[in-house]
Design a protein around this motif. Sequence first.
Motif, PDB file in Angstrom:
ATOM      1  N   GLN A 118       0.809  -1.211   0.000  1.00  0.00           N
ATOM      2  CA  GLN A 118       0.000   0.000   0.000  1.00  0.00           C
ATOM      3  C   GLN A 118       0.844   1.265   0.000  1.00  0.00           C
ATOM      4  O   GLN A 118       0.312   2.361   0.105  1.00  0.00           O
ATOM      5  N   SER A 119       2.134   1.128  -0.126  1.00  0.00           N
ATOM      6  CA  SER A 119       3.032   2.280  -0.159  1.00  0.00           C
ATOM      7  C   SER A 119       3.146   2.789  -1.589  1.00  0.00           C
ATOM      8  O   SER A 119       3.560   2.061  -2.486  1.00  0.00           O
ATOM      9  N   ARG A 120       2.782   4.057  -1.782  1.00  0.00           N
ATOM     10  CA  ARG A 120       2.855   4.639  -3.130  1.00  0.00           C
ATOM     11  C   ARG A 120       4.285   4.585  -3.661  1.00  0.00           C
ATOM     12  O   ARG A 120       4.515   4.331  -4.835  1.00  0.00           O
ATOM     13  N   LYS A 121       5.255   4.811  -2.799  1.00  0.00           N
ATOM     14  CA  LYS A 121       6.655   4.763  -3.215  1.00  0.00           C
ATOM     15  C   LYS A 121       7.021   3.373  -3.736  1.00  0.00           C
ATOM     16  O   LYS A 121       7.658   3.244  -4.784  1.00  0.00           O
ATOM     17  N   LYS A 122       6.592   2.341  -3.036  1.00  0.00           N
ATOM     18  CA  LYS A 122       6.876   0.971  -3.484  1.00  0.00           C
ATOM     19  C   LYS A 122       6.113   0.633  -4.766  1.00  0.00           C
ATOM     20  O   LYS A 122       6.633  -0.067  -5.630  1.00  0.00           O
ATOM     21  N   ILE A 123       4.886   1.136  -4.877  1.00  0.00           N
ATOM     22  CA  ILE A 123       4.088   0.902  -6.086  1.00  0.00           C
ATOM     23  C   ILE A 123       4.781   1.535  -7.290  1.00  0.00           C
ATOM     24  O   ILE A 123       4.955   0.896  -8.331  1.00  0.00           O
ATOM     25  N   LEU A 124       5.204   2.800  -7.146  1.00  0.00           N
ATOM     26  CA  LEU A 124       5.872   3.489  -8.242  1.00  0.00           C
ATOM     27  C   LEU A 124       7.210   2.828  -8.588  1.00  0.00           C
ATOM     28  O   LEU A 124       7.563   2.706  -9.762  1.00  0.00           O
ATOM     29  N   TRP A 125       7.945   2.406  -7.564  1.00  0.00           N
ATOM     30  CA  TRP A 125       9.231   1.756  -7.805  1.00  0.00           C
ATOM     31  C   TRP A 125       9.038   0.433  -8.556  1.00  0.00           C
ATOM     32  O   TRP A 125       9.789   0.124  -9.487  1.00  0.00           O
ATOM     33  N   ALA A 126       8.035  -0.339  -8.169  1.00  0.00           N
ATOM     34  CA  ALA A 126       7.764  -1.611  -8.851  1.00  0.00           C
ATOM     35  C   ALA A 126       7.347  -1.364 -10.302  1.00  0.00           C
ATOM     36  O   ALA A 126       7.778  -2.088 -11.214  1.00  0.00           O
ATOM     37  N   TYR A 127       6.531  -0.344 -10.532  1.00  0.00           N
ATOM     38  CA  TYR A 127       6.097  -0.012 -11.897  1.00  0.00           C
ATOM     39  C   TYR A 127       7.284   0.502 -12.722  1.00  0.00           C
ATOM     40  O   TYR A 127       7.428   0.167 -13.897  1.00  0.00           O
ATOM     41  N   LEU A 128       8.140   1.285 -12.091  1.00  0.00           N
ATOM     42  CA  LEU A 128       9.326   1.802 -12.767  1.00  0.00           C
ATOM     43  C   LEU A 128      10.236   0.657 -13.226  1.00  0.00           C
ATOM     44  O   LEU A 128      10.788   0.690 -14.318  1.00  0.00           O
ATOM     45  N   ARG A 129      10.375  -0.368 -12.402  1.00  0.00           N
ATOM     46  CA  ARG A 129      11.242  -1.506 -12.741  1.00  0.00           C
ATOM     47  C   ARG A 129      10.599  -2.463 -13.727  1.00  0.00           C
ATOM     48  O   ARG A 129      11.293  -3.310 -14.283  1.00  0.00           O
ATOM     49  N   SER A 130       9.301  -2.338 -13.956  1.00  0.00           N
ATOM     50  CA  SER A 130       8.659  -3.311 -14.840  1.00  0.00           C
ATOM     51  C   SER A 130       8.205  -2.685 -16.162  1.00  0.00           C
ATOM     52  O   SER A 130       8.914  -2.761 -17.156  1.00  0.00           O
ATOM     53  N   TRP A 131       7.055  -2.039 -16.202  1.00  0.00           N
ATOM     54  CA  TRP A 131       6.429  -1.643 -17.464  1.00  0.00           C
ATOM     55  C   TRP A 131       6.378  -0.154 -17.740  1.00  0.00           C
ATOM     56  O   TRP A 131       5.931   0.253 -18.807  1.00  0.00           O
ATOM     57  N   LEU A 132       6.795   0.687 -16.826  1.00  0.00           N
ATOM     58  CA  LEU A 132       6.598   2.128 -16.998  1.00  0.00           C
ATOM     59  C   LEU A 132       7.243   2.659 -18.273  1.00  0.00           C
ATOM     60  O   LEU A 132       6.600   3.367 -19.048  1.00  0.00           O
ATOM     61  N   PHE A 133       8.502   2.336 -18.520  1.00  0.00           N
ATOM     62  CA  PHE A 133       9.181   2.885 -19.695  1.00  0.00           C
ATOM     63  C   PHE A 133       8.573   2.355 -20.990  1.00  0.00           C
ATOM     64  O   PHE A 133       8.451   3.102 -21.965  1.00  0.00           O
ATOM     65  N   VAL A 134       8.177   1.098 -21.004  1.00  0.00           N
ATOM     66  CA  VAL A 134       7.521   0.545 -22.190  1.00  0.00           C
ATOM     67  C   VAL A 134       6.187   1.250 -22.412  1.00  0.00           C
ATOM     68  O   VAL A 134       5.875   1.668 -23.536  1.00  0.00           O
ATOM     69  N   ASP A 135       5.403   1.409 -21.345  1.00  0.00           N
ATOM     70  CA  ASP A 135       4.110   2.088 -21.461  1.00  0.00           C
ATOM     71  C   ASP A 135       4.274   3.531 -21.938  1.00  0.00           C
ATOM     72  O   ASP A 135       3.538   3.991 -22.810  1.00  0.00           O
ATOM     73  N   LEU A 136       5.236   4.251 -21.365  1.00  0.00           N
ATOM     74  CA  LEU A 136       5.459   5.638 -21.776  1.00  0.00           C
ATOM     75  C   LEU A 136       5.908   5.716 -23.234  1.00  0.00           C
ATOM     76  O   LEU A 136       5.434   6.581 -23.989  1.00  0.00           O
ATOM     77  N   ALA A 137       6.800   4.829 -23.637  1.00  0.00           N
ATOM     78  CA  ALA A 137       7.269   4.834 -25.026  1.00  0.00           C
ATOM     79  C   ALA A 137       6.107   4.584 -25.983  1.00  0.00           C
ATOM     80  O   ALA A 137       5.981   5.255 -27.014  1.00  0.00           O
ATOM     81  N   ILE A 138       5.253   3.634 -25.632  1.00  0.00           N
ATOM     82  CA  ILE A 138       4.120   3.316 -26.493  1.00  0.00           C
ATOM     83  C   ILE A 138       3.146   4.492 -26.567  1.00  0.00           C
ATOM     84  O   ILE A 138       2.669   4.845 -27.653  1.00  0.00           O
ATOM     85  N   VAL A 139       2.859   5.117 -25.439  1.00  0.00           N
ATOM     86  CA  VAL A 139       1.906   6.232 -25.432  1.00  0.00           C
ATOM     87  C   VAL A 139       2.474   7.430 -26.191  1.00  0.00           C
ATOM     88  O   VAL A 139       1.749   8.077 -26.966  1.00  0.00           O
ATOM     89  N   VAL A 140       3.762   7.727 -26.009  1.00  0.00           N
ATOM     90  CA  VAL A 140       4.362   8.852 -26.741  1.00  0.00           C
ATOM     91  C   VAL A 140       4.350   8.559 -28.237  1.00  0.00           C
ATOM     92  O   VAL A 140       3.974   9.418 -29.047  1.00  0.00           O
ATOM     93  N   LEU A 141       4.728   7.357 -28.606  1.00  0.00           N
ATOM     94  CA  LEU A 141       4.730   6.987 -30.018  1.00  0.00           C
ATOM     95  C   LEU A 141       3.319   6.996 -30.598  1.00  0.00           C
ATOM     96  O   LEU A 141       3.103   7.500 -31.700  1.00  0.00           O
ATOM     97  N   GLU A 142       2.377   6.474 -29.840  1.00  0.00           N
ATOM     98  CA  GLU A 142       0.989   6.455 -30.310  1.00  0.00           C
ATOM     99  C   GLU A 142       0.450   7.879 -30.455  1.00  0.00           C
ATOM    100  O   GLU A 142      -0.287   8.173 -31.394  1.00  0.00           O
ATOM    101  N   SER A 143       0.839   8.781 -29.539  1.00  0.00           N
ATOM    102  CA  SER A 143       0.429  10.183 -29.662  1.00  0.00           C
ATOM    103  C   SER A 143       0.960  10.769 -30.962  1.00  0.00           C
ATOM    104  O   SER A 143       0.246  11.482 -31.675  1.00  0.00           O
ATOM    105  N   PHE A 144       2.201  10.459 -31.273  1.00  0.00           N
ATOM    106  CA  PHE A 144       2.802  10.929 -32.517  1.00  0.00           C
ATOM    107  C   PHE A 144       2.044  10.373 -33.721  1.00  0.00           C
ATOM    108  O   PHE A 144       1.703  11.112 -34.650  1.00  0.00           O
ATOM    109  N   ILE A 145       1.766   9.079 -33.708  1.00  0.00           N
ATOM    110  CA  ILE A 145       1.081   8.438 -34.832  1.00  0.00           C
ATOM    111  C   ILE A 145      -0.310   9.029 -35.025  1.00  0.00           C
ATOM    112  O   ILE A 145      -0.708   9.354 -36.150  1.00  0.00           O
ATOM    113  N   VAL A 146      -1.053   9.165 -33.945  1.00  0.00           N
ATOM    114  CA  VAL A 146      -2.420   9.691 -34.049  1.00  0.00           C
ATOM    115  C   VAL A 146      -2.387  11.138 -34.542  1.00  0.00           C
ATOM    116  O   VAL A 146      -3.190  11.528 -35.397  1.00  0.00           O
TER     117      VAL A 146
END
Length: 174
Positions: free
Chosen positions: A105-133
């Motif tokens: 339930q710690s926001r810091k731990k939640i963000l850290w876990a997301y940072l180590r897993s899918w955050l960069f992939v998700d951000l790359a996809i959203v930025v690229l998709e924004s460009f495409i759209v």
Amino acid sequence: SDAAKVLTPRASQIARPMDFDVAPAVKSGRRTLLFNPEARFRIVWDFMGMAALMMDMVWIPMQVFDLPQTTFAMVYAWGSLAYWMFDILMTCNTMYYGTDGTLVQSRKKILWAYLRSWLFVDLAIVVLESFIVSVTYMERQASIGEGAGAARASRMTRLARIFRMLRLMRLPKL
């Protein structure tokens, strides 16, 4: 007996995960709301994500062809982009179960876990998709006036479509 009272919780003490959507997390006097991963809203959100991925599995490979840019295609593109943008925010605010089975339930731990897993992939996809759209929208507007930028926008769109397949990498996440 007294032992039965201690061992038997009252109905109000039993936390049923499906009964609440957000859980308050209090840290240093600040109250923040985090989504329970088993909450109705979060489950519906994940099903919407699966539906979006299923649509993407059909729609994205079709982008290698020069399909006409219909109103449905544009609405779908903008809606899909909005969903994935909000999904990043949702994931940053959703508790998860740790390796020991406890609800983190710690926001810091939640963000850290997301940072180590899918955050960069998700951000790359959203930025690229924004460009495409955006490029696709500009291409559509340019083709209405048949301006000189239409051919350039068309080439950029074709190149960007190749990278659009990255979104399908999210399938194992759900």
